[in-house]
Design an enzyme around this catalytic site. Structure first.
Site, PDB file in Angstrom:
ATOM      1  N   ILE A   4       0.994  -1.266  -0.049  1.00 55.89           N
ATOM      2  CA  ILE A   4       0.117  -0.086   0.033  1.00 55.89           C
ATOM      3  C   ILE A   4       0.940   1.166   0.018  1.00 55.89           C
ATOM      4  O   ILE A   4       0.530   2.190  -0.630  1.00 55.89           O
ATOM      5  CB  ILE A   4      -1.134  -0.005   1.241  1.00 55.89           C
ATOM      6  CG1 ILE A   4      -1.906  -1.127   1.024  1.00 55.89           C
ATOM      7  CG2 ILE A   4      -1.546   1.226   1.206  1.00 55.89           C
ATOM      8  CD1 ILE A   4      -3.116  -1.337   2.232  1.00 55.89           C
ATOM      9  N   ALA A  45      -3.695   3.447   8.443  1.00 57.45           N
ATOM     10  CA  ALA A  45      -3.155   2.109   8.750  1.00 57.45           C
ATOM     11  C   ALA A  45      -4.118   1.737   9.578  1.00 57.45           C
ATOM     12  O   ALA A  45      -5.507   0.887   9.682  1.00 57.45           O
ATOM     13  CB  ALA A  45      -1.808   2.215   9.288  1.00 57.45           C
ATOM     14  N   ARG A  46      -3.863   2.107  11.124  1.00 53.65           N
ATOM     15  CA  ARG A  46      -4.580   1.694  12.244  1.00 53.65           C
ATOM     16  C   ARG A  46      -4.770   2.929  13.131  1.00 53.65           C
ATOM     17  O   ARG A  46      -3.597   3.563  13.154  1.00 53.65           O
ATOM     18  CB  ARG A  46      -4.147   0.641  12.981  1.00 53.65           C
ATOM     19  CG  ARG A  46      -4.669  -0.833  12.415  1.00 53.65           C
ATOM     20  CD  ARG A  46      -6.059  -1.243  12.274  1.00 53.65           C
ATOM     21  NE  ARG A  46      -6.676  -2.388  11.580  1.00 53.65           N
ATOM     22  CZ  ARG A  46      -6.670  -2.463  10.374  1.00 53.65           C
ATOM     23  NH1 ARG A  46      -6.846  -1.423   9.518  1.00 53.65           N
ATOM     24  NH2 ARG A  46      -7.074  -3.738   9.974  1.00 53.65           N
ATOM     25  N   ASP A  70      -8.025   8.164   7.849  1.00 52.11           N
ATOM     26  CA  ASP A  70      -9.157   7.182   7.654  1.00 52.11           C
ATOM     27  C   ASP A  70      -9.518   6.410   8.706  1.00 52.11           C
ATOM     28  O   ASP A  70     -10.555   6.104   8.946  1.00 52.11           O
ATOM     29  CB  ASP A  70      -8.542   6.122   6.475  1.00 52.11           C
ATOM     30  CG  ASP A  70      -9.530   5.070   6.060  1.00 52.11           C
ATOM     31  OD1 ASP A  70     -10.671   5.582   5.703  1.00 52.11           O
ATOM     32  OD2 ASP A  70      -9.133   4.045   6.022  1.00 52.11           O
ATOM     33  N   GLU A 109     -12.456   3.489  17.225  1.00 54.97           N
ATOM     34  CA  GLU A 109     -13.566   3.130  16.102  1.00 54.97           C
ATOM     35  C   GLU A 109     -14.348   2.286  16.785  1.00 54.97           C
ATOM     36  O   GLU A 109     -14.366   1.486  17.551  1.00 54.97           O
ATOM     37  CB  GLU A 109     -12.874   2.758  15.018  1.00 54.97           C
ATOM     38  CG  GLU A 109     -12.171   3.691  14.032  1.00 54.97           C
ATOM     39  CD  GLU A 109     -11.435   2.619  12.971  1.00 54.97           C
ATOM     40  OE1 GLU A 109     -12.099   1.725  12.424  1.00 54.97           O
ATOM     41  OE2 GLU A 109     -10.706   3.412  12.359  1.00 54.97           O
ATOM     42  N   HIS A 122     -13.132   4.979   8.106  1.00 59.71           N
ATOM     43  CA  HIS A 122     -12.411   3.799   7.971  1.00 59.71           C
ATOM     44  C   HIS A 122     -13.012   2.849   6.564  1.00 59.71           C
ATOM     45  O   HIS A 122     -13.133   1.788   6.616  1.00 59.71           O
ATOM     46  CB  HIS A 122     -12.577   2.679   9.055  1.00 59.71           C
ATOM     47  CG  HIS A 122     -11.296   1.657   9.119  1.00 59.71           C
ATOM     48  ND1 HIS A 122     -10.863   1.056  10.126  1.00 59.71           N
ATOM     49  CD2 HIS A 122     -10.739   1.177   7.956  1.00 59.71           C
ATOM     50  CE1 HIS A 122      -9.963   0.361   9.919  1.00 59.71           C
ATOM     51  NE2 HIS A 122      -9.820   0.131   8.545  1.00 59.71           N
TER      52      HIS A 122
END
Ligand SMILES: O=CC(=O)O
Length: 348
Positions: free
Chosen positions: A174, A254-255, A279, A284, A302
């Site tokens: 990515i 990513a996270r 994102d 979350e 996300h």
């Protein structure tokens, strides 16, 4: 001879019916659909799915209702289980080391969503350089004053990405595809940090410069993008954000837990950072209200990898991984093969 069993998690196949029918020629499919954790644990304990050879999760919207694949779940797998192929790039919800100890190869599907995530990353990069979230908010509030304010003043803080330096933390598929797009479409200078330097032919695609040391990457980047798997620890904290260039931008595709969001709020408020594009979020599905209220923060729910194209690819790659492992002993996109080899002494 009876066919080996594949335990399929979640919903039906939606796109790849031809391949799924060939898959069923080879394997007997048993289904857990969307069992809750207690139901799934009971089913594993009672061997309701039989001695399955593989686990297949075709898409990420369903099939995860049993929660994280930790020691508790992994320990209940039958010894016959050898491979787990799932949708999705990230695997922070699976204990791949525990699977390896059990002799189970885990295969992710980053390859299937690389294009979608890289496109979303480019969008976040453009939006943070140009500060388009300010413009979106102003237009969507239907508030004429906000519109006029954005229309008049945004140009003062809006820059073209062209020629600026994009620093990528994590130069996997990515990271590299985003680099290629940013280099080819916007003439950005690509720098990256990773645990190991990529081979020259992979760097050449975007003329990328390697930084062994993350601090030196942060010091040269006009925009830093996080594209590395979550290893259980926050990566970008206040002291690392302080090492970024003043007025630079931060992107996270990513996270959420890789980034200390309170430190990001402080860095944006103080002007250390000009903008951020997120994102993913720390908690979350909850989003930081401070970040959500900032017009220089672009954000998504996300969705970077979410597309029909990714869905088609996830379904296919999962089946291809299981078929390949069954036929050749090698999976297509394993992530813990080194750990399985170490645990079992087999070469994978
Ligand atoms: O976040 C999305 C994924 O892990 O694929």
């Amino acid at each position: 001879m009876p066919k080996p069993i594949v335990l399929q998690l979640g919903d039906n196949i939606r796109w790849n019916h031809d391949l799924h029918s060939k898959f069923q020629d080879v394997f007997e499919i048993r289904r857990s659909y969307s069992m809750s954790r207690p139901e799934f644990i009971r089913a594993l304990k009672e061997r309701q799915f039989g001695d399955f050879f593989a686990i297949y999760r075709p898409f990420w919207n369903t099939g995860g209702e049993m929660g994280n694949w930790d020691e508790e779940l992994v320990s209940l797998l039958p010894d016959s289980c050898k491979v787990y192929a799932s949708a999705g790039a990230g695997f922070d919800w699976v204990d791949t080391a525990a699977l390896a100890k059990k002799g189970v190869i885990y295969c992710n599907a980053a390859a299937a969503c690389t294009e979608s995530v890289a496109d979303a990353a480019i969008w976040l990069i453009i939006s943070t350089f140009r500060q388009f979230s300010w413009s979106h908010i102003a237009a969507r509030t239907l508030d004429a004053d906000a519109f006029v304010d954005a229309n008049r003043n945004l140009a003062m803080v809006s820059h073209n990405p062209n020629g600026h330096t994009l620093g990528i933390i994590g130069f996997g598929q990515i990271g590299r595809r985003t680099a290629e797009k940013a280099f080819l479409a916007m003439n950005m200078k690509i720098h990256y940090h990773d645990i190991v330097q990529m081979p020259a032919h992979l760097e050449a695609v975007s003329k990328a410069t390697y930084h062994k040391n993350m601090d030196s990457l942060l010091a040269v980047s006009d925009c830093v993008m996080v594209a590395t798997p979550f290893s259980g620890e926050t990566l970008l904290n206040a002291s690392l954000l302080a090492k970024m260039k003043t007025g630079s931008r931060l992107i996270n595709i990513a996270r959420g837990k890789l980034l200390d969001e309170n430190a990001l709020v402080d860095a944006l408020r103080s002007g250390k950072l000009a903008a951020a594009g997120l994102d993913v979020h720390y908690d979350e599905p909850n989003v930081s209200p401070e970040l959500a209220s900032m017009k220089n923060v672009e954000m998504m729910a996300h969705n970077a990898g979410a597309s029909v194209d990714s869905h088609i690819g996830f379904e296919r790659l999962g089946m291809e991984n299981i078929l390949s492992f069954y036929k050749t002993g090698k999976a297509v996109t394993p992530v813990n093969a080194h750990l399985v080899s170490k645990a079992t002494g087999s070469k994978l």
